[in-house]
Design a protein around this motif. Structure first.
Motif: not given
Length: 733
Positions: A23-24, A29, A179, A237, A307
């Protein structure tokens, strides 16, 4: 059907690949082109990375053997490494090593002074408690989970403490916690949400077979959204966690509409040709429903934040695909195995009773809604956003408890970095530079809300009283020593000399970052101007995590209004075209604007900060709410065209639309509401806010809109303006 089956394996593979991707991070972002992001990246390149883990535990003290053991394990030959064999950490800072560096040349402080200088940064007020700061190497954020797991497990091993006694904080551990919370929500809540959606669909349709078929087709659209995510190279994300359930409930809702249309076609013309008749009746309302919802989602593409942008784009694809997939399968299946429309006499009777209440009290109902909306609207200017750590997790979550523990015993964890940049041609001498740094540090330390401030000047021993040649020479030598040392406060960057001053505030304090940054600039700028300012080759800038977070918060608020206004503008044009005039279109929008004005106005009055999940709900709910309005007005127009009075038309629309509106609101609302139990606060807020907006939209469609149609606006909804083909009596959100 065969084409869907052939495409299913590829879609499933793409969905699984997307869910398995890293995930970012929240800092990712912000686009790289954003000014605050560029300032932050330059600062990180010059000084040290913000990708750190702060660790402490009961008994973590300057003379603790466990600190030495853990330091050796993290930096020695047996240190942890990533899949490519590179060390996970590029350095570990802790109280003992920092004290050793300060007491060694060139600074040569005595131990007591060194400990005092580190107070509130690496050492607690008691002069003993300390912490360890692990910096991730290179692209170590890609291995953040391995790094955090290693730190937690190794610390528990060397200290012989329970894992719950090990406290972690900092951007890396925050990202891992995000996360875990977000993906944990998907793993733990997706199945219950799907079950709730399926059960409500079963109750609405009265057929398990049809509810399973509709559910399967909606799930295929969910997979398509993930497949486009993978095809576009977009990253998973935390915000996207709710996307599959949203697409699912919208697809199931569309399936309920279509089955009810087919049931009405069956009741009116028999089994022969029922599929064709049902599709003729359903294509326009179902297409408008999907289109307006997709408009609301697509408006999120205006966001600068990754996102939000990719959520809107890929969810819109799934929503637009739903009617096409449903039309390909359901009508043929229905002609082979038809079922009657679910709306029964009892449901219609209840709907007509509700209509009677609104008809009798139309003026009071309309004025009450208008007054409530006006009162709530006063709170809209008070809206604020936040992405602070305390808005991402519940107060009792482990990450919040860890922050409380570390900040109480060591010091605040949120830095604001002031960088004094001296050009290569600046004639400000080293001693004067040191004096400016000292003054800026003192000004920051005296600010309300700042609990600690540090700079290179604070590392020096006490100087003799100023005013003598000896003092000036001592300060000049000290400044040169600092510039030549590696204490992390002075750097040469592109021909400039950068001096760093760090102020710290608690991570859990209720601080308006924008107002705080303004106060910082107001304190720093006079000192810089007194030293000569740009004319002398010195400028000051604020950077670090706080300005970057503030930039995210500002962008969130801008996104809320820009996406909502864009969606509102486009959908209003659609309503004007559908209703055949400007005034009817504006009247029709009233019931759809009411939910957002009410909920966001109340949040503004309550000073409840909006997060990245909250800001998306208004545009999404607006697109979803239009569906019910379109159907109510369609049946109202049909009744008026048949020669009925406004009151009779409202009653007819209630009988046709009321039960279906409630059913589809329950499908969407209850399916999403399951995620209100998420430990990741933005997901939880998204769920309950979207549900609240849908319930308010239902009230707007069944109370506010009918009251307007019974008032002066009735003359704009005459039979001549309602030339829709005969629609079926089952529709909804």
């Amino acid at each position: 059907m065969a084409a869907l089956a052939v495409a299913s394996p590829w879609i499933a593979w793409a969905a699984l690949a997307t869910l398995g991707a890293d995930a970012t991070t929240p800092l990712d972002w912000v686009p790289a082109s954003h000014p605050q992001r560029q300032d932050y990246d330059r600062f990180v390149a010059a000084f040290d990375s913000g990708d750190v883990v702060v660790l402490s535990w009961p008994g973590c003290e300057l003379d603790s053997p466990a600190v030495t053991k853990l330091l050796a394990a993290a930096t020695g030959d047996e240190c942890p490494r990533d899949a490519a064999g590179r060390p996970l950490f590029d350095g570990v800072i802790c109280g003992p090593t920092a004290v050793s560096d300060l007491t060694a040349p060139p600074l040569s402080l005595d131990r007591a002074t060194a400990v005092d200088r580190l107070s509130g940064v690496l050492v607690g007020d008691d002069g003993r408690t300390t912490c360890m700061v692990f910096g991730l190497a290179g692209d170590g954020m890609q291995s953040r989970r391995d790094a955090v797991d290693w730190i937690r497990a190794t610390a528990a091993q060397v200290t012989e403490l329970e894992p719950d006694a090990i406290h972690l904080a900092g951007p890396v551990s925050d990202t891992v916690a995000i996360d875990e919370a977000s993906f944990g929500s998907l793993a733990g809540l997706a199945v219950p949400a799907a079950v709730v959606t399926l059960v409500v669909a079963w109750v609405a349709l009265g057929s398990l077979a049809y509810s399973l078929l509709v559910f399967a087709l909606a799930a295929w659209c969910v997979g398509l959204s993930f497949a486009t995510l993978a095809a576009c190279g977009d990253r998973m994300n935390a915000v996207l966690i709710v996307m599959p359930v949203l697409v699912l409930v919208l697809g199931v809702s569309g399936g309920i509409h279509l089955v009810n249309y087919l049931g009405e076609a069956l009741a009116e013309g028999g089994r022969a040709g029922v599929a064709a008749r049902g599709m003729r009746l359903a294509w326009l309302p179902c297409g408008l429903s999907a289109g307006t919802t997709a408009i609301g989602l697509a408006s999120l593409g205006l966001s600068e934040l990754e996102p939000i942008r990719i959520f809107g784009f890929h969810a819109a694809i799934g929503v637009l695909a739903a009617p096409a997939v449903l039309f390909l399968v359901l009508p043929g299946f229905f002609e082979w195995w038809p079922i009657p429309a679910r709306t029964g006499i009892g449901q219609i009777a209840i709907a007509r009773q509700a209509a009677g209440f609104v008809i009798r009290h139309a003026r009071a109902v309309g004025l009450s809604f208008i007054a409530l909306a006006c009162a709530a609207a006063g709170g809209l200017p008070l809206l604020r956003t936040s992405v602070r750590i305390d808005t991402l997790f519940t107060p009792h979550s482990r990450v919040i408890r860890d922050y409380v523990w570390i900040e109480e015993r060591i010091g605040p964890l949120v830095p604001i970095e002031v960088v004094l940049r001296f050009s290569g041609t600046s004639d400000i001498r080293p001693a004067a530079r040191l004096a400016l740094v000292r003054e800026v540090e003192a000004r920051l330390a005296a600010m309300t809300g700042v609990t600690a401030a540090s700079s290179a000047a604070g590392l020096l021993p006490e100087m003799p009283a100023r005013g003598t040649i000896g003092t000036a020479l001592a300060e000049s030598r000290a400044a040169r020593r600092l510039a030549a040392s590696d204490v992390g406060y002075v750097r040469d960057v592109d021909g400039e000399q950068w001096w760093r001053v760090t102020a710290r505030i608690p991570a859990l304090a209720d601080v308006d970052y924008g107002e705080f940054l303004d106060r910082v600039r107001a304190e720093v700028e006079p000192a810089v101007e007194a030293a000569g300012g740009a004319g002398k080759g010195v400028i000051a800038s604020c950077t670090g995590v706080m300005p970057l977070v503030h930039a995210i918060q500002n962008t969130l608020l801008q996104d809320l209004f820009s996406s909502f206004l864009a969606a509102c503008g486009v959908i209003t044009l659609v309503m004007m075209l559908v209703e055949g005039g400007i005034v009817p279109g504006l009247v029709a929008m009233a019931s759809n604007l009411f939910p957002s004005v009410l909920l966001f106005g109340l949040l503004g009055w309550g000073r409840v900060p909006l997060d990245i999940g909250s800001v998306m709900t208004s545009s999404i709910a607006l697109g979803m709410a239009i569906d019910g309005t379109l159907h109510f007005l369609t049946f109202h127009a049909r009744s008026r065209q048949a020669g009925n009075t406004p009151a009779e038309a409202v009653c007819d629309a209630y009988g046709h639309c009321g039960p279906a509106l409630v059913q589809t609101t329950l499908v969407c609302g209850l399916g999403m509401l399951v995620f209100a139990a998420s430990s990741f606060a933005p997901t939880s807020r998204f769920a309950w806010m979207l549900t609240g907006l849908l319930v308010a939209a239902l009230a707007g469609d069944l109370l506010l809109l009918p009251s307007l149609l019974l008032g002066p606006a009735a003359r704009w909804f005459t039979p001549a303006r309602a030339a829709e083909p005969t629609p079926p009596p089952a529709s909804g959100r």
